[in-house]
Design a protein around this motif. Structure first.
Motif, mmCIF file in Angstrom:
data_model
loop_
_atom_site.group_PDB
_atom_site.id
_atom_site.type_symbol
_atom_site.label_atom_id
_atom_site.label_comp_id
_atom_site.label_asym_id
_atom_site.label_seq_id
_atom_site.Cartn_x
_atom_site.Cartn_y
_atom_site.Cartn_z
ATOM 1 N N GLU A 216 0.836 -1.199 0.000
ATOM 2 C CA GLU A 216 0.000 0.000 0.000
ATOM 3 C C GLU A 216 0.873 1.252 0.000
ATOM 4 O OE1 GLU A 216 -4.135 1.398 2.165
ATOM 5 O OE2 GLU A 216 -3.270 -0.554 2.624
ATOM 6 N N TRP A 217 1.966 1.224 0.760
ATOM 7 C CA TRP A 217 2.896 2.354 0.750
ATOM 8 C C TRP A 217 3.510 2.552 -0.636
ATOM 9 C CZ3 TRP A 217 6.141 1.351 5.823
ATOM 10 C CH2 TRP A 217 5.459 1.893 6.925
ATOM 11 N N THR A 218 3.760 1.456 -1.325
ATOM 12 C CA THR A 218 4.355 1.541 -2.658
ATOM 13 C C THR A 218 3.302 1.969 -3.680
ATOM 14 O OG1 THR A 218 5.840 -0.256 -2.011
ATOM 15 C CG2 THR A 218 5.785 0.308 -4.323
ATOM 16 N N GLY A 219 2.124 1.345 -3.621
ATOM 17 C CA GLY A 219 0.986 1.791 -4.417
ATOM 18 C C GLY A 219 0.932 1.373 -5.865
ATOM 19 N N ASP A 220 2.079 1.109 -6.494
ATOM 20 C CA ASP A 220 2.092 0.861 -7.934
ATOM 21 C C ASP A 220 3.400 0.152 -8.287
ATOM 22 O OD1 ASP A 220 2.390 1.284 -10.816
ATOM 23 O OD2 ASP A 220 0.864 2.846 -10.630
ATOM 24 N N ALA A 221 3.331 -0.810 -9.184
ATOM 25 C CA ALA A 221 4.544 -1.496 -9.630
ATOM 26 C C ALA A 221 5.485 -0.560 -10.372
ATOM 27 C CB ALA A 221 4.186 -2.695 -10.507
ATOM 28 N N ALA A 222 4.984 0.601 -10.776
ATOM 29 C CA ALA A 222 5.824 1.591 -11.444
ATOM 30 C C ALA A 222 6.559 2.501 -10.450
ATOM 31 C CB ALA A 222 4.969 2.443 -12.384
ATOM 32 N N HIS A 223 6.296 2.332 -9.153
ATOM 33 C CA HIS A 223 6.955 3.136 -8.119
ATOM 34 C C HIS A 223 8.472 2.945 -8.225
ATOM 35 C CE1 HIS A 223 8.269 4.454 -4.132
ATOM 36 N NE2 HIS A 223 7.069 4.992 -3.945
ATOM 37 N N ALA A 224 9.211 4.005 -8.046
ATOM 38 C CA ALA A 224 10.673 3.964 -8.174
ATOM 39 C C ALA A 224 11.328 2.958 -7.230
ATOM 40 C CB ALA A 224 11.249 5.357 -7.922
ATOM 41 N N LYS A 225 10.720 2.681 -6.087
ATOM 42 C CA LYS A 225 11.290 1.756 -5.100
ATOM 43 C C LYS A 225 10.611 0.384 -5.110
ATOM 44 C CE LYS A 225 13.994 4.892 -3.179
ATOM 45 N NZ LYS A 225 15.400 4.788 -2.903
ATOM 46 N N PHE A 226 9.730 0.143 -6.088
ATOM 47 C CA PHE A 226 8.979 -1.112 -6.082
ATOM 48 C C PHE A 226 9.892 -2.336 -6.121
ATOM 49 C CE2 PHE A 226 7.089 -4.696 -8.350
ATOM 50 C CZ PHE A 226 6.098 -5.038 -7.444
ATOM 51 N N LYS A 227 10.903 -2.331 -6.987
ATOM 52 C CA LYS A 227 11.781 -3.507 -7.092
ATOM 53 C C LYS A 227 12.515 -3.773 -5.789
ATOM 54 C CE LYS A 227 12.306 -3.736 -12.039
ATOM 55 N NZ LYS A 227 13.181 -3.766 -13.195
ATOM 56 N N ALA A 228 12.942 -2.732 -5.112
ATOM 57 C CA ALA A 228 13.627 -2.904 -3.836
ATOM 58 C C ALA A 228 12.664 -3.445 -2.774
ATOM 59 C CB ALA A 228 14.234 -1.578 -3.381
ATOM 60 N N VAL A 229 11.446 -2.922 -2.749
ATOM 61 C CA VAL A 229 10.443 -3.431 -1.801
ATOM 62 C C VAL A 229 10.093 -4.875 -2.150
ATOM 63 C CG1 VAL A 229 8.059 -3.180 -0.989
ATOM 64 C CG2 VAL A 229 9.526 -1.156 -1.210
ATOM 65 N N SER A 230 9.937 -5.165 -3.424
ATOM 66 C CA SER A 230 9.629 -6.526 -3.869
ATOM 67 C C SER A 230 10.734 -7.501 -3.451
ATOM 68 C CB SER A 230 9.439 -6.546 -5.385
ATOM 69 O OG SER A 230 9.029 -7.815 -5.811
ATOM 70 N N ALA A 231 11.985 -7.067 -3.522
ATOM 71 C CA ALA A 231 13.097 -7.922 -3.094
ATOM 72 C C ALA A 231 12.999 -8.225 -1.600
ATOM 73 C CB ALA A 231 14.428 -7.253 -3.423
ATOM 74 N N LEU A 232 12.585 -7.239 -0.798
ATOM 75 C CA LEU A 232 12.387 -7.476 0.635
ATOM 76 C C LEU A 232 11.249 -8.463 0.877
ATOM 77 C CD1 LEU A 232 12.748 -3.844 2.068
ATOM 78 C CD2 LEU A 232 14.374 -5.737 2.314
ATOM 79 N N VAL A 233 10.182 -8.353 0.085
ATOM 80 C CA VAL A 233 9.051 -9.282 0.207
ATOM 81 C C VAL A 233 9.515 -10.702 -0.108
ATOM 82 C CG1 VAL A 233 6.821 -9.938 -0.780
ATOM 83 C CG2 VAL A 233 7.292 -7.534 -0.244
ATOM 84 N N ILE A 234 10.276 -10.856 -1.175
ATOM 85 C CA ILE A 234 10.768 -12.178 -1.576
ATOM 86 C C ILE A 234 11.695 -12.749 -0.505
ATOM 87 C CG2 ILE A 234 12.234 -13.383 -3.261
ATOM 88 C CD1 ILE A 234 10.989 -11.384 -5.359
ATOM 89 N N ALA A 235 12.604 -11.931 0.024
ATOM 90 C CA ALA A 235 13.507 -12.387 1.074
ATOM 91 C C ALA A 235 12.735 -12.796 2.325
ATOM 92 C CB ALA A 235 14.521 -11.287 1.404
ATOM 93 N N SER B 239 9.618 -13.877 2.431
ATOM 94 C CA SER B 239 8.915 -15.124 2.124
ATOM 95 C C SER B 239 9.856 -16.317 2.197
ATOM 96 C CB SER B 239 8.291 -15.048 0.737
ATOM 97 O OG SER B 239 7.279 -14.064 0.704
ATOM 98 N N ALA B 240 11.056 -16.150 1.675
ATOM 99 C CA ALA B 240 12.048 -17.233 1.707
ATOM 100 C C ALA B 240 12.449 -17.562 3.156
ATOM 101 C CB ALA B 240 13.271 -16.861 0.901
ATOM 102 N N ALA B 241 12.597 -16.530 3.977
ATOM 103 C CA ALA B 241 12.994 -16.737 5.359
ATOM 104 C C ALA B 241 11.902 -17.431 6.156
ATOM 105 C CB ALA B 241 13.358 -15.405 6.008
ATOM 106 N N THR B 242 10.647 -17.113 5.900
ATOM 107 C CA THR B 242 9.559 -17.725 6.650
ATOM 108 C C THR B 242 9.222 -19.122 6.141
ATOM 109 O OG1 THR B 242 7.887 -16.630 5.264
ATOM 110 C CG2 THR B 242 8.513 -15.537 7.313
#
Length: 192
Positions: free
Chosen positions: A166-185, A187-190
């Motif tokens: 929600e903070w990112t709001g859009d896949a076009a957000h400049a920080k989306f890839k960095a946030v997505s990498a945190l989400v993936i990490a 998920s992998a950790a859990t």
């Protein structure tokens, strides 16, 4: 009548970390998940420029914030003996000076310090969001009942991943890839 639920935006949000201290964590059954999820949200907040505030409950007796989170937090956290963070010196005034009407809460214990903080923030006219997977109590019934009570009082339950997107709001957000990498990490950790 409560005001309508506001959509979270990074530029109008603040994140508050409540009393995640090792001596308290030792009694929390979901401590590992709480720390991991709060850490994830702190990392997202840092990427997106969301200001963070944190408190410690009687650190003289309960010790400091757990190192996993302390390294991500501002130095010199306000100590408190009041259960609500709003009882920690100028905490509420400093939060209001940020001019960010949406406050996301993480920490413990859900039915004590988190609940009393949420109620005080709601009374001050702020919009309160409960990242339920980054909140905990010693007992499940206390946690669940506090979430229901706070929702009835006007707080909005959510999750750390929902807040991040929600903070990112859009896949076009400049920080989306960095946030997505945190989400993936995360998920992998859990998954392990």
């Amino acid at each position: 009548m409560t005001s309508p639920v506001k959509r979270l935006r990074a530029e109008t949000s603040a994140l508050v970390v409540i009393d995640v201290q090792d001596r308290l964590l030792a009694k929390i059954p979901t401590a590992a998940a709480l720390v991991a999820n709060a850490g994830f949200l702190l990392d997202v907040a840092a990427l997106l420029g969301v200001p963070v505030r944190a408190t410690e409950q009687y650190p003289k007796g309960l010790g400091p914030t757990t190192p996993e989170l302390a390294r991500r937090l501002p130095a010199d956290l306000p100590a408190k003996t009041a259960f609500s963070c709003c009882g920690a010196g100028t905490f509420l005034e400093e939060l209001e000076m940020l001019r960010r009407p949406s406050v996301v809460l993480v920490g413990m214990e859900t039915h004590v310090c988190v609940a009393q903080t949420a109620l005080d923030l709601l009374a001050a006219g702020l919009h309160v969001y409960l990242a339920v997977d980054a909140l905990a109590a010693r007992g499940r019934i206390d946690h669940d009942t506090a979430i229901r009570r706070l929702e009835q009082a006007g707080a909005v339950p959510t999750t750390v991943e929902a807040v991040a997107f929600e903070w990112t709001g859009d896949a076009a957000h400049a920080k989306f890839k960095a946030v997505s990498a945190l989400v993936i990490a995360r998920s992998a950790a859990t998954a392990t």
